[in-house]
Scaffold this active site. Structure first.
Site: not given
Lengths: 682, 682, 682
Positions: A144, A299
């Protein structure tokens, strides 16, 4: 082809005996892919230059023995505390000069040479050790990028920014021209005088701000590229890094070509009725970033997250329904954060596939069910395959990070949410049963019948020309706030839009006239008060929000007008048929202009008119009742009921999940059907 | 006499050929004055000590050739980036210790010797070069002093603050006494221990805060004075600096005598129905600051601004209507920011006289119309003149920056908006057709019949005595929160108000009792919940807001009482007739006390009673219908319809703008008439 | 025994002649105790090492001569400016790195050796000089520890924090285990790498945060202990320090044993109808902290305070009514801040016993009245005594600062106000006429019939076991969010609650499911939207707020269920009778679980059922009408009418205040009666 199933696996949080149970449970759940090592730097290198891979060796061997493939992280997303202790200058600094500290995660300046060197060395060692591990399926670079620290204002970043500017502009004169520093006495005499846009007395130079956004996105990409280069030197296994949906700080267009597979982390709020529509837009983006190739949902949460003020649990079936939404829109993997819910730390209240309370739980039962179903779908091949297939679309929305950055700057005509503008169009088109791609305005648009460019504030000459050219044969819709500025944020003088678009649309803009602030209009809510609209194309009690303007028509039909205040009677929606109105065009294209953000129903009507005009056949309703999403992928029609009420299927074929005939089948809330023509699915 | 017309002209933003077009368009629009060089420092001195005046020579010559006079700025409002690069200590520092950076504007510490020296040298060169330029009409010192950086907390400022305190108090003992440092262990042993009121654990010493406000206002004035002195040494052309209406950080009373002509920048929100009333108050302030002399509207916007969250365009006619409001209230110049709307930078979305979209626009047409009209009005002379004439007023409101600063400090009886209190009285008096001056409570009040002192929290002995003396012959209204504190913020013990005012009013205050917070009273809104009032003077369903108190009457009539809760039956409005009630006075004066902020209608009734008592003749209505402002300047009656509905004129005479007979003339929304007695105006 | 009366006395703010008047007025008002010197450091030590005690000698002598006892402050709460000037490192630093400055108060880092040394020396001198002064009744150490600066993030604090951690954990490995640093790559290689939880990119490690709370509370306590040790070395007079009710930053349980008498500062908002209930809870805490011993109300306001946005004056009688609330709930002293209302400084608008406007005021008259009444009550002795007696209670609520700190951390299941959860239970029990103690969950609970443990998020093994053991014989109510975590904030896996409690309650928790954010549920308000509840125990239209969860029943009755959405039908309130349900218990105990925060009426019903089950006799109503608090202390029943309407007494006996027969007596709003059985009270 496989639809991967699994998630982040952090065994270092647990004692060794738990690892064996993990693999057993993974097998029970049908887990096929585990992401390992995302936050392991401090464990892998507990002190500078001392590495400990033994535990990771064991984890990978265990997984391999259990038949679980590995998405191996480079572990560089969060440096150990020793880095800050030895090199405080690696810690990022905010706009206000606050140097952030250790104790959470991602505490590094993306431009830091020290950070990059240490991270690089770790990656080198990982590649050296695991490039040939039989469990290795994918490299997961960092994590991320930019989620907490996407901009750093420290002196190291300042020097990197200046270097980036030198590269971009060559001379400081060119920078001065681009930034318009003739105003406010901002002229720079040398690159050395330039700083990041730190806290300042008032509005900072807009182009300065925009270039810092570009630089910051590029710096993170440079981090990614550096790691990828190290991996490529020793491994040919594909790489990814997990995107975060519509993540403003990073221009994913510039990243998309650099990853071997697009992957995404998205956590819609289970309690928000608007989540399925928003999530659909995210899935479409991920498919589009990869040029239509299958992507991975890297995710999502099994149930609640932990970082909102209120963290709702997912309703029964909701996790499964949202998983299928991703598959329907092109995902070939359904992965979660995280395998086993943490017992400590900041994410202990984030749900896991194995909950705190164990496997006699709804969450675990749904995990097993979905795993089984995805295995069944993975087994389909050839013409019947789902994994590996693509999703067709004839409609696209132009998406542009530069416009996003610029239109939400202060000192603008009015506050505009770029995503709200895009989302309104996405929702309108989706409500017609269409699947929408996202495209770059300068890209190849020839595959589409209808292209919408909403709030595309910043447009290069190439983008203006490409959109105008598309209108010769296709149906182009230009939304308010488009092509007002060039890439340096200089105004396109003489009516905005740029000459080619102005000609294509047959209109120019005299002046912006956004609606008043809500408190002035006694509207009470957060949204700006509406501007009434009139015209067949928008239906009965239509109104515009967010924007308004004085549109001057030169060569176009007026399909709707403003019907309020000073704007009353001025055009709100116009259309120029390029094959007729212009007299010279040879195609059947047309160019629409929409000078506000109409209410959802009006926007749906406009979208429907334009889609029909573009020759797009709208799919029939797949169900009666419910709040249903129906998307065709390959030979299968995915039908998902996101609403609280039951829906009844109206389509022929067989539901792969229930094995029943589809026609007349009832889908409960959160119910899913995957309908194929075949009579006897396996 | 001329009513100047024009605005800020920033040719350095544009290529040379545009300049010629600029002058041609200025002539078309009737522009007579251009403000040049406001943000040109970086262009005039691109690096330290290297000056480039050639371009400015050309601009001034061009304007002169075109018959446009020049308001030449000293260009010191925004230093070039090189100053910060070489002298980071010139950058201002916030209360929290954040040093502000380059990239916007006004990034200088007002106390910085380095800044002042560099600025002074630039002014010296400008004066040397342009003092004798034939186009020069006015010197424009700096720009909007303090608009972004009015307070600096750096160490340089700290030392200057200490110097200012030494000057003010002589000894640290005197400072300790004035600041009341006996409490909270704040006693200073030496001036060196004093700091600016930087971020601290809790409420900072109120007098410390107030002195820092005074110091900061004075520091900016010192900057102005330094530049003015340099100009005076080489030029006798008048100087100005542009004020910003009711600008809290700077005490304009202390500046007013220093400028040769008062000028003002005001940008009311076009979408706010309250803007005309607020703007009227600002115009009255500007007239009052100059002692009644004509002033210049130095900056307003042709249409939208760019710095609000929502920036409404001005409605058709609104710019013209608001321009005439300024003329009616004493302005001899209508100028704008800015001539040509910028194509880049932070203000590109701020409207210009020449819009982005050119001259085939409503904005430009209105610019031409107004220019023509003002030229016509400028041509009137002698008894018929408008320019140069004054506006008569018999009513004044006492305005005091020290009270403003103090009453909005934390740790006060309740939150009070000083401007709201003043604005309520201004609106009440204006609604009676009166023109209101602002005065200093210690000034000469003999020209007025009625003086209101609302929320004048801080009052020196001289102010208290002067107000009390006025009540001997005039009508004085004292509002809540007045004369509670002396100039050091020490409480006037024994009932507040100070002995002379206590005697004049015949009341003292036992205790403050402000209304509860709205959330506690379930009122829901932002304003404090109302306190019911009863009494003929306030009408039917009256209520008080913002404040309440227990008033003890010694020698006064009670005209209204509180009618709620614990305050029920206590006096809310009292009056003492100094000629009768006291038995000893010889005049016909009276002294009113108002212990809350009554609702607008009640306040209007109170104001009307007091005005009639003061012998003021209220003007008859000028129109029927509409929301009309009617103001007499010289021999002309300006009538402006700010409302959405049409109004009909009821006055005799001729409208200079239409040439028609006034009586029965209909004014549309935003319509203006200038009615004079003469039969055949030119 | 005496009920002390008086308050903070700061004569250094006033000229000498005022002091004589002060003592005279104190005598008029019946003042028996004055707190002196709280903010006198700068006056006592005007420069480093130079002391001036002469003025204080005179003050103490004057008070002694007037018969007023002295609570002598150590004056260390606010260092003089010279400390910061000479030792800037003593100034505290915020989480964001801002070093706070002088000019308010309490500007010291609690860990600063320099501050501690200077403060210690001052205390030493005070003890030396005044230990034997005849007026000395009490030592008042510092003042409101931590009220503005309870946490400091400077480098000195950082080192002290590391030292505290070394003490707590011994090895860094143990710290890593406790903090769960295996996640997010937070592993520390050495204590030197640990920092205070300064601003960081995202959520900081929860145990790190919690330990910093513990450390910070301990550091303040260390300051207190150091001063106390110095006093003890030279004086045997009792010491106190003033607590601040439910003050989150400091764990008063750890302080309670260190003070000789508990004292409290509390300032409920006079305008808030919820204040009496909240204040009652505070009084109960103070009594509980001292183990039931009488305590002192050290500070309350005579009328308005000055630090809220709106500062309401107390209604007539309200100060007296709230004073008696304290006496009823165990106070043996009613003191105020401050004696004479300041004429300058930050607290000049805080009311005083002697108001700005003098003694011809309601405030002063009430001060005199209360002083007289308390003297009358103080004169009662033996069986008739009020002062010195205790308040009996059979009901307790478990209070835990660690849970408070932890449950309000971010990254939790939902936002919970710990005090709101406690207050709801306190109000429910109080509404039944019960007096409630606060206890520690690990303490001796044998004196109680009913114990409630609400939102006790963090529970040690000892606490879990102690609560479970109590349920064997008593009635235990466990509220949501209890025993979810151990003392290191590690999750109690396998269903939460911990094994002993899980067994006692017969339930475990599968998953948390808090209600959605209000904006998502269109509830509009601030509070989370309600969850419907069904069941006899909760009454008709019941609902839960703040929390929800999936409760799994193993061995318990379900008394109420959720009745909404996904939770519909799941248990909300359960009970296990330990004497019957479990089959093995020998006692008559029971264990209730409440999985949400029911609305007030439902909570009252639950509390009533549980109290009756626990064999607690509920007292009959003391009045008809009004909003009345009735509390028995010693042989007297205090009846206080907090509501706006009159109430009528229903109890037999005599009212000590009026001397009248109690039965049928009418209590006006803010009225008080103290009813005793005796026929002829003195």
């Amino acid at each position: 082809m496989t639809i991967w199933y699994g998630g982040d696996y952090n065994p270092e949080q647990w004692p060794r005996p738990v690892w064996d149970e993990d693999v057993q449970l993974m097998n029970r759940a049908g887990v096929s892919l585990a992401t390992v090592g995302v936050f392991s730097w401090a464990r892998l290198e507990p002190r500078p230059g001392e590495y400990d891979f033994a535990w990771l060796d064991e984890v990978l061997d265990l997984l391999h023995a259990g038949g679980v493939r590995v998405d191996l992280a480079t572990a560089t997303a969060s440096p150990p505390p020793w880095l800050a202790a030895r090199h405080p200058e690696t810690l990022p600094v905010t706009e206000d000069g606050v140097r952030l500290s250790v104790g959470s995660r991602q505490q590094y300046c993306p431009s830091s040479p020290e950070y990059r060197e240490r991270a690089g060395e770790l990656v080198r060692r990982l590649v050296e050790r695991y490039a040939d591990h039989p469990a290795l399926e994918l490299w997961h670079i960092n994590n991320e990028y930019g989620c907490h620290v996407s901009r750093c204002y420290c002196d190291v970043s300042a020097e990197a920014f200046r270097e980036w500017l030198r590269e971009r502009y060559g001379t400081v004169d060119e920078l001065n021209r681009a930034w318009g520093t003739a105003f406010w006495s901002q002229h720079y005499d040398a690159f050395d005088e330039v700083q990041p846009p730190r806290a300042a007395p008032t509005f900072r130079n807009p182009t300065h701000l925009l270039d810092f956004e570009r630089f910051s996105s590029d710096e993170l990409l440079a981090c990614f590229r550096a790691e990828k280069a190290i991996i490529r030197a020793g491994s040919s296994v594909p790489v990814t890094t997990n995107f975060m949906g519509f993540f403003k700080p990073v221009d994913y267009w510039s990243w998309a070509a650099e990853v071997d597979v697009v992957s995404d982390d998205t956590y819609p709020d289970p309690a928000d009725p608007g989540s399925p529509a928003y999530a659909a837009m995210v899935r479409d983006l991920m498919r589009s970033l990869g040029g239509g190739a299958p992507w991975l949902l890297m995710e999502q949460s099994p149930s609640a997250v932990n970082w909102r003020a209120q963290n709702a649990a997912k309703a029964p079936g909701q996790m499964r329904a949202w998983s299928y939404q991703s598959v329907a829109r092109g995902a070939d993997g359904i992965l979660f954060f995280q395998w086993r819910q943490s017992a400590a730390g900041s994410e202990k209240f984030h749900s896991g596939l194995v909950p705190h309370s164990g496997t006699d739980t709804r969450v675990w039962r749904e995990v097993e069910q979905l795993g089984g179903e995805l295995a069944m779908l993975s087994a389909r091949s050839g013409d019947e395959a789902i994994a590996g297939t693509r999703v067709a679309s004839r409609v696209a929305i132009a998406l542009d990070w530069h416009s996003w950055w610029a239109i939400e700057q202060p000192a603008s005509p009015t506050e505009v949410s770029y995503l709200r503008a895009l989302g309104a169009w996405h929702a309108a088109l989706t409500s017609l049963g269409l699947v929408v791609d996202f495209v770059r305005a300068e890209g190849d648009l020839s595959g589409y019948d209808l292209v919408v460019a909403p709030a595309h504030l910043v447009a290069t000459d190439a983008q203006v020309s490409n959109l105008a050219a598309f209108a010769e044969t296709g149906t182009l819709i230009v939304g308010f706030g488009t092509a007002v500025l060039d890439e340096h944020l200089h105004v396109r003088l003489g009516g905005y839009l740029g000459e080619p678009l102005r000609r294509a649309l047959g209109v120019w803009i005299e002046e912006f006239a956004p609606p008043a602030a809500p408190d002035l209009a006694n509207a009470g809510g957060k949204a700006a008060p509406p501007l009434a609209l009139a015209g067949d194309v928008v239906g009965g009690s239509a109104f515009g929000t967010a924007w308004g303007e004085y549109v001057r028509v030169e060569d176009a039909e007026t399909l709707a007008t403003f019907d309020d205040g000073a704007l009353r009677g001025w055009p709100a929606v116009t259309r120029r048929r390029t094959g007729t109105g212009s007299g010279s065009g040879s195609g059947s294209g047309s160019a629409w202009y929409v000078a506000t953000l109409p209410d959802p129903e009006s926007l749906r009507l406009i979208a429907e008119s334009a889609a029909r005009e573009a020759g797009i056949e709208l799919p029939p309703a797949a169900t009666r009742g419910g709040q249903v999403e129906a998307v065709r992928r390959g030979s299968a029609l995915f039908v998902i009921n996101h609403g609280p009420d039951e829906a009844e299927l109206l389509v022929d074929g067989t539901d792969l999940l229930s094995g029943a005939q589809a026609q007349g089948l009832r889908l409960a809330s959160q119910g899913v059907a995957i309908v194929v023509a075949e009579a006897n699915p396996e």
